[in-house]
Design a protein around this motif. Structure first.
Motif, PDB file in Angstrom:
ATOM      1  N   GLU A 156       0.865  -1.186   0.000  1.00  0.00           N
ATOM      2  CA  GLU A 156       0.000   0.000   0.000  1.00  0.00           C
ATOM      3  C   GLU A 156       0.896   1.229   0.000  1.00  0.00           C
ATOM      4  O   GLU A 156       1.917   1.261   0.706  1.00  0.00           O
ATOM      5  CB  GLU A 156      -0.904   0.040   1.234  1.00  0.00           C
ATOM      6  CG  GLU A 156      -2.005  -0.990   1.271  1.00  0.00           C
ATOM      7  CD  GLU A 156      -3.249  -0.548   0.513  1.00  0.00           C
ATOM      8  OE1 GLU A 156      -3.215   0.559  -0.072  1.00  0.00           O
ATOM      9  OE2 GLU A 156      -4.231  -1.304   0.504  1.00  0.00           O
ATOM     10  N   THR A 157       0.535   2.230  -0.767  1.00  0.00           N
ATOM     11  CA  THR A 157       1.310   3.470  -0.753  1.00  0.00           C
ATOM     12  C   THR A 157       1.074   4.222   0.556  1.00  0.00           C
ATOM     13  O   THR A 157       0.017   4.102   1.182  1.00  0.00           O
ATOM     14  CB  THR A 157       0.915   4.375  -1.930  1.00  0.00           C
ATOM     15  OG1 THR A 157      -0.486   4.655  -1.858  1.00  0.00           O
ATOM     16  CG2 THR A 157       1.249   3.709  -3.253  1.00  0.00           C
ATOM     17  N   ILE A 158       2.065   4.993   0.951  1.00  0.00           N
ATOM     18  CA  ILE A 158       1.991   5.781   2.189  1.00  0.00           C
ATOM     19  C   ILE A 158       1.550   7.197   1.821  1.00  0.00           C
ATOM     20  O   ILE A 158       2.189   7.866   1.008  1.00  0.00           O
ATOM     21  CB  ILE A 158       3.354   5.793   2.897  1.00  0.00           C
ATOM     22  CG1 ILE A 158       3.726   4.369   3.353  1.00  0.00           C
ATOM     23  CG2 ILE A 158       3.344   6.749   4.085  1.00  0.00           C
ATOM     24  CD1 ILE A 158       5.132   4.241   3.903  1.00  0.00           C
ATOM     25  N   SER A 159       0.455   7.652   2.421  1.00  0.00           N
ATOM     26  CA  SER A 159      -0.077   8.984   2.116  1.00  0.00           C
ATOM     27  C   SER A 159       0.668  10.090   2.843  1.00  0.00           C
ATOM     28  O   SER A 159       0.762  11.218   2.352  1.00  0.00           O
ATOM     29  CB  SER A 159      -1.566   9.052   2.466  1.00  0.00           C
ATOM     30  OG  SER A 159      -2.295   8.037   1.819  1.00  0.00           O
ATOM     31  N   GLY A 160       1.180   9.791   4.017  1.00  0.00           N
ATOM     32  CA  GLY A 160       1.885  10.801   4.797  1.00  0.00           C
ATOM     33  C   GLY A 160       2.728  10.150   5.868  1.00  0.00           C
ATOM     34  O   GLY A 160       2.486   9.011   6.277  1.00  0.00           O
ATOM     35  N   GLY A 161       3.729  10.874   6.356  1.00  0.00           N
ATOM     36  CA  GLY A 161       4.617  10.338   7.376  1.00  0.00           C
ATOM     37  C   GLY A 161       5.768   9.551   6.779  1.00  0.00           C
ATOM     38  O   GLY A 161       5.954   9.516   5.552  1.00  0.00           O
ATOM     39  N   GLU A 162       6.551   8.910   7.640  1.00  0.00           N
ATOM     40  CA  GLU A 162       7.750   8.213   7.194  1.00  0.00           C
ATOM     41  C   GLU A 162       7.835   6.824   7.803  1.00  0.00           C
ATOM     42  O   GLU A 162       7.487   6.607   8.965  1.00  0.00           O
ATOM     43  CB  GLU A 162       9.008   9.007   7.568  1.00  0.00           C
ATOM     44  CG  GLU A 162       9.145  10.328   6.833  1.00  0.00           C
ATOM     45  CD  GLU A 162      10.433  11.052   7.193  1.00  0.00           C
ATOM     46  OE1 GLU A 162      11.079  10.653   8.195  1.00  0.00           O
ATOM     47  OE2 GLU A 162      10.781  12.012   6.496  1.00  0.00           O
ATOM     48  N   LEU A 163       8.332   5.889   6.985  1.00  0.00           N
ATOM     49  CA  LEU A 163       8.643   4.532   7.423  1.00  0.00           C
ATOM     50  C   LEU A 163      10.146   4.355   7.361  1.00  0.00           C
ATOM     51  O   LEU A 163      10.767   4.604   6.314  1.00  0.00           O
ATOM     52  CB  LEU A 163       7.944   3.510   6.507  1.00  0.00           C
ATOM     53  CG  LEU A 163       8.446   2.063   6.580  1.00  0.00           C
ATOM     54  CD1 LEU A 163       8.137   1.456   7.942  1.00  0.00           C
ATOM     55  CD2 LEU A 163       7.840   1.219   5.457  1.00  0.00           C
ATOM     56  N   HIS A 164      10.748   3.940   8.473  1.00  0.00           N
ATOM     57  CA  HIS A 164      12.189   3.706   8.519  1.00  0.00           C
ATOM     58  C   HIS A 164      12.444   2.241   8.846  1.00  0.00           C
ATOM     59  O   HIS A 164      11.863   1.690   9.783  1.00  0.00           O
ATOM     60  CB  HIS A 164      12.852   4.588   9.579  1.00  0.00           C
ATOM     61  CG  HIS A 164      12.809   6.050   9.268  1.00  0.00           C
ATOM     62  ND1 HIS A 164      13.869   6.725   8.711  1.00  0.00           N
ATOM     63  CD2 HIS A 164      11.825   6.967   9.424  1.00  0.00           C
ATOM     64  CE1 HIS A 164      13.552   8.003   8.541  1.00  0.00           C
ATOM     65  NE2 HIS A 164      12.311   8.177   8.963  1.00  0.00           N
ATOM     66  N   LEU A 165      13.325   1.616   8.068  1.00  0.00           N
ATOM     67  CA  LEU A 165      13.811   0.264   8.337  1.00  0.00           C
ATOM     68  C   LEU A 165      15.287   0.363   8.678  1.00  0.00           C
ATOM     69  O   LEU A 165      16.099   0.779   7.832  1.00  0.00           O
ATOM     70  CB  LEU A 165      13.593  -0.644   7.127  1.00  0.00           C
ATOM     71  CG  LEU A 165      12.140  -0.859   6.689  1.00  0.00           C
ATOM     72  CD1 LEU A 165      12.075  -1.707   5.419  1.00  0.00           C
ATOM     73  CD2 LEU A 165      11.331  -1.516   7.802  1.00  0.00           C
TER      74      LEU A 165
ATOM     75  N   ILE B  17      15.027   5.553   5.485  1.00  0.00           N
ATOM     76  CA  ILE B  17      13.667   5.791   5.018  1.00  0.00           C
ATOM     77  C   ILE B  17      13.330   4.790   3.910  1.00  0.00           C
ATOM     78  O   ILE B  17      14.121   4.552   2.998  1.00  0.00           O
ATOM     79  CB  ILE B  17      13.487   7.244   4.553  1.00  0.00           C
ATOM     80  CG1 ILE B  17      12.000   7.538   4.321  1.00  0.00           C
ATOM     81  CG2 ILE B  17      14.306   7.535   3.314  1.00  0.00           C
ATOM     82  CD1 ILE B  17      11.693   9.022   4.215  1.00  0.00           C
ATOM     83  N   ALA B  18      12.125   4.212   4.025  1.00  0.00           N
ATOM     84  CA  ALA B  18      11.759   3.120   3.121  1.00  0.00           C
ATOM     85  C   ALA B  18      10.425   3.372   2.427  1.00  0.00           C
ATOM     86  O   ALA B  18       9.854   2.447   1.846  1.00  0.00           O
ATOM     87  CB  ALA B  18      11.705   1.805   3.903  1.00  0.00           C
TER      88      ALA B  18
END
Length: 438
Positions: free
Chosen positions: A55-64, A68-69
């Protein structure tokens, strides 16, 4: 080894403007087994798919692992996902299904066979390697799906209600095996479920969601004992927590009491930290939470210093085998969880709020003197119980006990285990270890 997963204000909004996830922030530590718990439609599966890249991310950040991922392809995230539907290839054998991720990577066929054999032995399905999925039971197919995920040795496992289609006995056995397998790999695991018993049994921590909002994330023990709000309290625990409408009567020079309609509970002195906080909400509508284990039937043993007597009328007995559940009425009014709850409040904000409340309490006491009651401290009259709106109280009882419908039962309620929420469902007292004494 696992990966550290950090979500910062992660948001998912669909084209129709429906928000499935609302500014959710969370960190899952390397090697942790985190459970996402919540009712259907709360956004937990959507969140899992955002982490996986489905699913695409609409806002904010995902970090692995600090990187940033958001825009990484699913194949670049070193993540294995196990679905509810197994998603096996029907024309492939068990061995081919398990080894498929390695075959796609064009690994040496001999090494693939060795890895498949090793994983199959761990999962107890090495005797099924030549079978196709159509000939396997539900539990066996789920083990094959687990094997296909494990054989890659990913740094992250994402599991979307993988056991929900199985019967209760098989679920209990497989969740133990699943936990052992993920522990052995050291991978970070996020597990989605709507089953609170499963969540409490599996999770190092449990994150409770409602309407796309993170309500609370904590260890199972803390989640149960110190819920952030009435929704968490009611969602965690079997049987469900008893919630009753009530008000506080708190004269400065008298005994504090919780009025529950036809009956009331007095609070002993010295007051606990939680009970001290109740002085500033007297007269306001409250939700009083009582876990079933906080209530017992009065017997020949004396009440302890923290127990208070009440009377319940038997409405129904529910036999559970190892115990019986008594449904009683107190003559009060049963409360529902409020439709809207505020977002989870960080601990540092809770500490500040507690200090502010206590300062306000000291100021009000100094203004009104030592003996007069605080404003609004007039004791509300007891209400007569009515059949409409009778409050249901569920308690545990011995399986051999026989109680008749309409029978009056003497009860003892341990006031140390009361949970008190405001009308919005927020728990009034923060963690008592964080509240300074008066």
């Amino acid at each position: 080894m696992g990966s550290t997963i950090t979500l910062h204000d992660l948001t998912k909004t669909y084209p129709n403007r429906q928000r499935a996830v609302r500014q959710l922030s969370l960190t899952v530590e390397d090697g942790e087994f985190l459970v996402l718990l919540g009712p259907s439609g709360c956004g937990k599966s959507t969140l899992l798919r955002m982490i996986a890249g489905l699913e695409t991310i609409s806002g904010g950040e995902l970090h692995l692992d600090g990187k940033i991922a958001n825009d990484l392809q699913p194949s670049e995230r070193d993540i294995a996902m196990i679905f509810q539907s197994f998603a096996l290839y029907p024309n492939m054998t068990t061995a081919q299904n398990i080894g498929f991720p390695l075959a796609v990577q064009k690994q040496d066929p001999g090494q693939v066979t060795a890895h498949v054999q090793s994983v199959a032995q761990t999962l107890g399905i090495d005797h099924l390697l030549n079978q196709i999925p159509g000939r396997l039971s539900g539990g066996e197919r789920q083990r094959v799906a687990m094997g296909r995920a494990v054989v890659r040795r990913p740094s992250v496992f994402l599991m979307d209600e993988p056991l929900s289609s199985l019967d209760a006995r098989l679920r209990a056995r497989l969740r133990t095996e699943m936990l052992a397998v993920t522990r052995s790999t050291g991978a970070t695991t996020i597990y989605v479920t709507h089953d609170q018993a499963e969540a409490m049994a599996l999770g190092d921590r449990v994150a409770v969601m409602r309407d796309g909002v993170l309500q609370q994330v904590d260890t199972p023990r803390t989640l149960y004992a110190l819920p952030a709000n009435a929704f968490v309290a009611s969602f965690v625990g079997t049987p469900r927590i008893n919630l009753l409408h009530g008000t506080v009567y708190a004269p400065v020079d008298g005994v504090m009491a919780l009025n529950l309609g036809a009956q009331k509970i007095t609070l002993s002195y010295p007051l606990t930290h939680d009970h001290q906080m109740l002085r500033v909400v007297q007269g306001q509508p409250l939700l009083i939470g009582l876990r079933p284990e906080a209530i017992r039937i009065a017997d020949k043993t004396h009440a302890t210093a923290s127990e208070r007597a009440m009377t319940g009328v038997v409405e129904h007995t529910e036999f559970q085998g190892h115990e019986a559940l008594l449904h009683l009425s107190l003559g009060g009014q049963q409360a529902d969880v409020p439709a809207q709850l505020s977002d989870h409040i960080p601990h540092h904000q809770a500490r500040t709020s507690a200090a502010d409340v206590l300062r306000q309490l000291r100021r009000r006491i100094s203004l009104f003197g030592r003996h007069p009651a605080l404003p609004g401290a007039t004791e509300p009259p007891a209400q007569s119980p009515t059949r409409k709106g009778i409050g249901e109280l569920v308690i545990r009882d011995e399986p051999g006990a026989r109680h008749r419908r309409g029978q009056h039962i003497p009860l003892l309620i341990d006031v140390r285990n009361l949970l008190v929420f405001n009308a919005r469902g927020e728990r009034i007292s923060p963690d008592p270890t964080q509240v300074p004494q008066l």
